[in-house]
Design an enzyme around this catalytic site. Structure first.
Site, mmCIF file in Angstrom:
data_model
loop_
_atom_site.group_PDB
_atom_site.id
_atom_site.type_symbol
_atom_site.label_atom_id
_atom_site.label_comp_id
_atom_site.label_asym_id
_atom_site.label_seq_id
_atom_site.Cartn_x
_atom_site.Cartn_y
_atom_site.Cartn_z
ATOM 1 N N ASP A 36 42.015 40.435 42.114
ATOM 2 C CA ASP A 36 42.035 38.991 41.833
ATOM 3 C C ASP A 36 43.125 38.355 42.678
ATOM 4 O OD1 ASP A 36 42.468 36.391 40.275
ATOM 5 O OD2 ASP A 36 40.971 37.332 38.978
ATOM 6 N N ASP A 59 41.773 38.941 47.628
ATOM 7 C CA ASP A 59 41.018 37.707 47.846
ATOM 8 C C ASP A 59 39.616 38.152 48.269
ATOM 9 O OD1 ASP A 59 39.785 35.432 48.739
ATOM 10 O OD2 ASP A 59 41.523 34.694 49.871
ATOM 11 N N VAL A 60 38.631 37.888 47.434
ATOM 12 C CA VAL A 60 37.280 38.408 47.740
ATOM 13 C C VAL A 60 36.633 37.727 48.939
ATOM 14 C CG1 VAL A 60 36.818 39.227 45.388
ATOM 15 C CG2 VAL A 60 36.135 36.891 46.047
ATOM 16 N N ASN A 85 32.284 39.583 40.375
ATOM 17 C CA ASN A 85 32.346 38.499 39.402
ATOM 18 C C ASN A 85 33.263 37.338 39.779
ATOM 19 O OD1 ASN A 85 32.400 37.401 36.493
ATOM 20 N ND2 ASN A 85 34.545 37.916 36.889
ATOM 21 N N TYR A 151 27.469 25.356 44.519
ATOM 22 C CA TYR A 151 27.616 26.432 43.533
ATOM 23 C C TYR A 151 26.242 26.959 43.129
ATOM 24 C CZ TYR A 151 29.054 28.644 39.087
ATOM 25 O OH TYR A 151 29.272 29.529 38.049
ATOM 26 N N LYS A 155 24.668 30.672 43.719
ATOM 27 C CA LYS A 155 24.286 31.546 42.596
ATOM 28 C C LYS A 155 22.807 31.944 42.693
ATOM 29 C CE LYS A 155 28.230 31.877 40.394
ATOM 30 N NZ LYS A 155 28.940 33.165 40.333
ATOM 31 N N THR A 186 35.703 29.406 29.389
ATOM 32 C CA THR A 186 36.739 30.088 30.175
ATOM 33 C C THR A 186 37.556 29.003 30.887
ATOM 34 O OG1 THR A 186 35.511 30.200 32.260
ATOM 35 C CG2 THR A 186 35.092 31.963 30.659
HETATM 36 N N1 LIG Z 1 32.242 30.042 32.498
HETATM 37 C C1 LIG Z 1 30.972 29.735 32.676
HETATM 38 O O1 LIG Z 1 30.377 28.908 31.945
HETATM 39 C C2 LIG Z 1 30.183 30.439 33.755
HETATM 40 C C3 LIG Z 1 28.789 30.247 33.768
HETATM 41 C C4 LIG Z 1 28.040 30.880 34.753
HETATM 42 C C5 LIG Z 1 28.653 31.689 35.705
HETATM 43 N N2 LIG Z 1 29.999 31.840 35.669
HETATM 44 C C6 LIG Z 1 30.593 32.714 36.690
HETATM 45 O O2 LIG Z 1 31.357 33.724 36.067
HETATM 46 C C7 LIG Z 1 32.335 34.218 36.985
HETATM 47 C C8 LIG Z 1 33.675 34.289 36.284
HETATM 48 O O3 LIG Z 1 34.075 32.964 35.938
HETATM 49 P P1 LIG Z 1 34.896 32.623 34.606
HETATM 50 O O4 LIG Z 1 34.086 31.624 33.861
HETATM 51 O O5 LIG Z 1 35.335 33.851 33.945
HETATM 52 O O6 LIG Z 1 36.103 31.805 35.259
HETATM 53 P P2 LIG Z 1 37.683 32.039 35.262
HETATM 54 O O7 LIG Z 1 38.249 30.920 36.037
HETATM 55 O O8 LIG Z 1 38.167 32.274 33.879
HETATM 56 O O9 LIG Z 1 37.841 33.421 36.074
HETATM 57 C C9 LIG Z 1 37.557 33.499 37.463
HETATM 58 C C10 LIG Z 1 38.516 34.502 38.093
HETATM 59 O O10 LIG Z 1 38.169 34.633 39.476
HETATM 60 C C11 LIG Z 1 39.386 34.662 40.210
HETATM 61 N N3 LIG Z 1 39.171 34.245 41.599
HETATM 62 C C12 LIG Z 1 38.872 33.012 42.072
HETATM 63 N N4 LIG Z 1 38.807 33.024 43.396
HETATM 64 C C13 LIG Z 1 39.051 34.287 43.805
HETATM 65 C C14 LIG Z 1 39.134 34.944 45.065
HETATM 66 N N5 LIG Z 1 38.964 34.274 46.226
HETATM 67 N N6 LIG Z 1 39.403 36.273 45.090
HETATM 68 C C15 LIG Z 1 39.606 36.952 43.945
HETATM 69 N N7 LIG Z 1 39.563 36.394 42.722
HETATM 70 C C16 LIG Z 1 39.293 35.076 42.651
HETATM 71 C C17 LIG Z 1 40.294 33.694 39.463
HETATM 72 O O11 LIG Z 1 41.668 33.882 39.799
HETATM 73 C C18 LIG Z 1 39.969 34.041 38.023
HETATM 74 O O12 LIG Z 1 40.792 35.076 37.532
HETATM 75 C C19 LIG Z 1 32.282 33.285 38.194
HETATM 76 O O13 LIG Z 1 31.528 33.885 39.229
HETATM 77 C C20 LIG Z 1 31.559 32.067 37.654
HETATM 78 O O14 LIG Z 1 30.916 31.354 38.670
HETATM 79 C C21 LIG Z 1 30.779 31.243 34.724
#
Ligand SMILES: NC(=O)c1ccc[n+]([C@@H]2O[C@H](COP(=O)([O-])OP(=O)(O)OC[C@H]3O[C@@H](n4cnc5c(N)ncnc54)[C@H](O)[C@@H]3O)[C@@H](O)[C@H]2O)c1
Length: 277
Positions: A36, A59-60, A85, A151, A155, A186
């Site tokens: 992360d 950094d992904v 993720n 986005y 996806k 989140t």
């Molecule tokens: N929360 C929702 O409603 C929801 C719905 C659909 C999909 N998602 C997807 O779920 C996944 C996780 O999101 P979340 O809701 O847990 O959000 P979150 O913000 O709680 O967690 C996301 C994490 O990704 C990390 N991150 C961001 N950019 C990065 C990078 N360049 N390299 C490494 N790490 C990085 C952040 O630091 C964070 O820890 C994402 O792909 C998001 O698009 C979330």
């Protein structure tokens, strides 16, 4: 202990869905290598992981970081499992206002990172006799209305990438599936608005309230709901499942609100009112 003896890579585990999944994998016996950009959150997760979770700043969007993350998992005897993720909201502009740099950044974070994660983990998994991969897509991959254009397109790309990778990698005994979360409480929404401190806490409380009314199942979606689905897909319980999407959205995508909420009138309710006059 479904994951005893397995080494799992999780990206984006400093917060939200990745965090809950890393903790559940560790609780079920896996050794987790978590990457992360959030060093503080990563260190906190590792401290909570009871020695089973290793944090590596990653950094992904940087291929070298992904290569290093896979190498770290190899040093521990893996990777057997991968959860692609990490993510964020990305560019918020509509299609007639996008700028190329913002579009490219969003695709790098949400789509290319997943392709590169698979690209570099798959040979290592093949050398171990196989593995399982889950990619985080979204309900936004299915229809407009849930998230911004870049986005949602990214996806949708993750969804099809999952199918293509499943086809490519079955011969190496690697399964590849996607999870499609609905509205999950989140930090992703507050982060997209760049909110911090108490404003962020207030926003998160408002989001939790909105989330409990967003879908037919009347409670907020939780990161743990997604972690449970991801762990199912990563486990041997899913050994005949590859190339699929698992929608975990409390029914968010079943239809327009009036189709499931008796308090929201639909077209025929409106016509009945007119006919009664
Ligand atoms: N929360 C929702 O409603 C929801 C719905 C659909 C999909 N998602 C997807 O779920 C996944 C996780 O999101 P979340 O809701 O847990 O959000 P979150 O913000 O709680 O967690 C996301 C994490 O990704 C990390 N991150 C961001 N950019 C990065 C990078 N360049 N390299 C490494 N790490 C990085 C952040 O630091 C964070 O820890 C994402 O792909 C998001 O698009 C979330």
């Amino acid at each position: 202990m479904r994951f005893e003896g397995k080494v799992a890579i999780v990206t984006g585990g400093a917060s939200g869905i990745g965090r809950a999944t890393a903790l559940r994998l560790a609780a079920e016996g896996a050794t987790v290598v978590m990457g992360d950009i959030d060093a503080e959150g990563g260190a906190a997760l590792a401290a909570e992981g009871g020695g089973r979770i290793h944090f590596r700043p990653t950094d992904v969007t940087a291929e070298a970081d992904i290569v290093a993350l896979v190498a770290a998992a190899q040093e521990l005897g893996g990777p057997h499992l991968l959860f692609n993720n990490a993510g964020a909201g990305g560019l918020r502009a509509p299609i007639d206002e996008i700028d190329l740099a913002g579009w490219d950044r969003t695709m790098a974070l949400l789509l290319s990172s997943v392709a590169l994660g698979i690209r570099h983990a798959a040979p290592a998994m093949t050398a171990l006799g196989g593995g399982a991969i889950v990619n985080t897509a979204s309900v936004a991959a299915l229809a407009a209305g849930a998230a911004p254009t870049a986005y949602s397109v990214a996806k949708a790309g993750v969804r099809h990438l999952t199918r293509m990778a499943a086809a490519d990698l079955a011969r190496h005994r690697i399964r590849v599936n996607a999870v499609l979360p609905g509205f999950i409480t989140t930090n992703i929404f507050a982060s997209a608005m760049e909110l911090t401190g108490t404003v962020r806490d207030t926003a998160n409380a408002m989001i939790a309230q909105a989330a409990s009314n967003a879908q037919p199942i009347r409670r907020a979606g939780r990161a743990e709901d997604i972690a449970a689905a991801v762990c199912f897909l990563l486990s041997d319980d899913a050994s005949f499942i590859t190339g699929t999407d698992l929608l975990v959205d409390g029914g968010l995508s079943v239809g327009p609100r009036h189709s499931w909420d008796p308090d929201t009138p639909g077209l025929f309710d409106a016509l009945a009112v007119i006919a009664a006059k």
